[in-house]
Design an enzyme around this catalytic site. Structure first.
Site, short mmCIF file in Angstrom:
data_model
loop_
_atom_site.label_atom_id
_atom_site.label_comp_id
_atom_site.label_asym_id
_atom_site.label_seq_id
_atom_site.Cartn_x
_atom_site.Cartn_y
_atom_site.Cartn_z
N GLY A 64 26.97 11.37 58.18
CA GLY A 64 28.17 10.61 58.54
C GLY A 64 28.22 10.24 60.01
O GLY A 64 27.72 10.96 60.87
N HIS A 124 29.11 8.16 54.99
CA HIS A 124 30.41 7.61 55.40
C HIS A 124 30.48 7.34 56.90
O HIS A 124 29.92 8.06 57.72
CB HIS A 124 31.53 8.57 55.00
CG HIS A 124 31.37 9.95 55.59
ND1 HIS A 124 31.83 10.30 56.83
CD2 HIS A 124 30.80 11.07 55.08
CE1 HIS A 124 31.56 11.57 57.07
NE2 HIS A 124 30.93 12.06 56.01
N ASP A 125 31.14 6.24 57.22
CA ASP A 125 31.48 5.87 58.60
C ASP A 125 30.27 5.51 59.47
O ASP A 125 30.38 5.44 60.69
CB ASP A 125 32.28 6.98 59.30
CG ASP A 125 33.52 7.38 58.51
OD1 ASP A 125 34.41 6.53 58.37
OD2 ASP A 125 33.58 8.52 58.02
#
Length: 288
Positions: free
Chosen positions: A158, A140-141
């Site tokens: 992440g 994520h991200d």
């Protein structure tokens, strides 16, 4: 191209969408998903709600593309890849977050790319012309530039940033919030907990610098003069333990700071929040 004539000589049965894409009859596509023209979607593909797929993409069998994912044009996505799934983050509670993938990417078998989290900006960004080899993972991200390569089973935690033309070797593990600089290369099975400066090579567990990525620089059109400047600046910046500001002053005194590659490199180091890798004194860094 999808194989329309398997070994048993029975043709796949495709249905033609209103966009003139070829979609296998067993593919499951949510009514709110948007599919551009010229796409080929193989057997047992699942495309969820709110997915947007551009033109001329090839999606092989058993691919899973979850909601709020946007994919550009001319991508090739291979079997069992999973794109746009919920972030693997304990704080995620079902918020609407996104995954954005650019053009001309190759995403191989079992690769996974997650959506963002609200605390991380809400989006995972993938640029153009990247290759994600089998079993690689982008969490994520993350922000991935263009012309980036992740070799088999490379794993990005992440919030990792991978800048243009960097190369991340097989079985590499990158810690959260690490930045991999432009044209950096990370060797097999490395564990990376600090930023990797542009134009450098890193390896080991924990990873340390092993010199300048001379081959990568040459392949990408950097002049021999710039390469020589980097080689002179490398021991000053990474072998010694002086303050960065003192190193920059020394580079200026040696008339090395005028080269654009040195300016970009020192700007990267100055902006590093996690700290950056240093040289492994037991390695040979100046070997072509």
């Amino acid at each position: 191209m999808l194989n329309k004539h398997p070994i048993e000589k029975k043709p796949f049965h495709f249905r033609r969408s209103m966009y003139f894409s070829e979609i296998h009859k067993t593919a499951i596509i949510h009514p709110t998903a948007q599919i551009g023209s010229g796409c080929e979607i193989g057997p047992h593909v699942y495309i969820g709600p709110e997915v947007e797929i551009g033109e001329n993409n090839i999606i092989h069998r058993n691919v899973d593309i979850a909601g709020w994912t946007k994919i550009g044009n001319n991508n090739k996505i291979y079997s069992y890849a999973a794109l746009g799934g919920d972030p693997q983050d304990r704080t995620y509670c079902g918020e609407t977050t996104q995954l954005s993938i650019g053009d001309d990417n190759i995403i191989r078998e079992f690769a996974t790319i997650s959506r963002g989290t609200t605390k991380g900006g809400g989006i995972t960004l993938i640029g153009d012309h990247n290759m994600f080899m089998a079993y690689s993972h982008v969490a994520h991200d993350c922000v991935i530039g263009s012309h980036v390569t992740l070799v088999n089973s490379a794993n990005l935690a992440g919030h990792v940033q991978a800048q243009d033309y960097c190369f991340i070797g097989g079985l590499v593990a990158i810690h959260q919030h690490v930045i991999i600089g432009r044209l950096a290369i990370i060797g097999l099975n490395a564990s990376v907990a600090r930023d990797v400066p542009p134009f450098t090579m890193a390896a080991g567990n924990r990873a340390t610098l092993r010199g300048i990525n001379i081959i990568g620089l040459r392949r990408n059109g950097y002049s021999q003069a710039s390469i020589n400047t980097l080689r002179k600046a490398y021991p000053i910046l990474f072998r010694q333990r002086h303050k960065l500001s003192d190193c920059i002053e020394r580079l200026k005194m040696m008339d090395l700071y005028k080269d654009d590659v040195i300016i970009k490199l020192t700007h990267f180091l100055s902006a590093s929040q996690r700290g950056y890798l240093r040289h492994n004194k037991n390695s040979d860094s100046d070997r072509d």
